[in-house]
Design an enzyme around this catalytic site. Structure first.
Site, PDB file in Angstrom:
ATOM      1  N   SER A  27     -19.126 111.064  69.178  1.00  0.00           N
ATOM      2  CA  SER A  27     -20.335 110.413  68.677  1.00  0.00           C
ATOM      3  C   SER A  27     -20.119 108.974  68.203  1.00  0.00           C
ATOM      4  O   SER A  27     -21.029 108.358  67.673  1.00  0.00           O
ATOM      5  CB  SER A  27     -20.924 111.240  67.536  1.00  0.00           C
ATOM      6  OG  SER A  27     -19.983 111.305  66.470  1.00  0.00           O
ATOM      7  N   CYS A  28     -18.964 108.425  68.422  1.00  0.00           N
ATOM      8  CA  CYS A  28     -18.617 107.117  67.868  1.00  0.00           C
ATOM      9  C   CYS A  28     -18.874 105.992  68.870  1.00  0.00           C
ATOM     10  O   CYS A  28     -18.241 105.919  69.926  1.00  0.00           O
ATOM     11  CB  CYS A  28     -17.152 107.129  67.440  1.00  0.00           C
ATOM     12  SG  CYS A  28     -16.564 105.544  66.845  1.00  0.00           S
ATOM     13  N   ASN A  29     -19.791 105.104  68.523  1.00  0.00           N
ATOM     14  CA  ASN A  29     -20.135 103.973  69.387  1.00  0.00           C
ATOM     15  C   ASN A  29     -18.948 103.034  69.572  1.00  0.00           C
ATOM     16  O   ASN A  29     -18.716 102.527  70.667  1.00  0.00           O
ATOM     17  CB  ASN A  29     -21.338 103.233  68.807  1.00  0.00           C
ATOM     18  CG  ASN A  29     -21.902 102.227  69.784  1.00  0.00           C
ATOM     19  OD1 ASN A  29     -22.013 102.493  70.977  1.00  0.00           O
ATOM     20  ND2 ASN A  29     -22.257 101.066  69.266  1.00  0.00           N
TER      21      ASN A  29
END
Length: 132
Positions: free
Chosen positions: A9-11
């Protein structure tokens, strides 16, 4: 070999992965969402930090407030065990090279992972184009 530690989920993890692909930098990716870091991986990462745990623990993590008070009293091995069990406490991405470390994504700093001879060629090209 460069190792890229990410979370789904980490941009910033996505940006780092894309940057490395775009610049044809070979790397191995390990996603903390599906595979927890090992004690040895964390020790290697910590050996390259300037400030130890402060550099790799995410104080923005939702889990951080629940462990913040206990953290200073934990032994090194207890802390490693906690980080292996709760990798969402780690900042990301974590990019590890032979003797290089980058925590988080920064487009200027990530250039250190381009091989030196490639950076030198690019620099020479810039100098040639800037000739008076």
């Amino acid at each position: 070999m460069i190792k890229l530690f990410t979370q789904v989920s980490c941009n910033s993890s996505r940006k780092a992965r894309q940057w490395l692909h775009d610049h044809k930098v070979t790397f191995e990716e390990k996603n903390f969402s599906s595979e927890a870091p090992t004690h040895n991986e964390l020790k290697r990462i910590l050996s390259l930090t300037e400030n130890g745990l402060e550099d790799i623990i995410s104080t923005r993590s939702q889990l951080y407030p629940t462990i913040a008070e206990r953290l200073p009293d934990m032994s090194f091995n207890e802390t490693l065990h906690l980080l292996c069990e709760q990798p969402q406490l780690l900042r990301r991405p974590i990019i590890v090279g032979e003797n290089k470390l980058q925590i988080g994504f920064n487009e200027d700093d990530i250039r250190q992972f381009i091989p030196r001879h490639v950076r030198r060629l690019a620099f020479m090209k810039v100098l040639d184009n800037a000739a008076f």
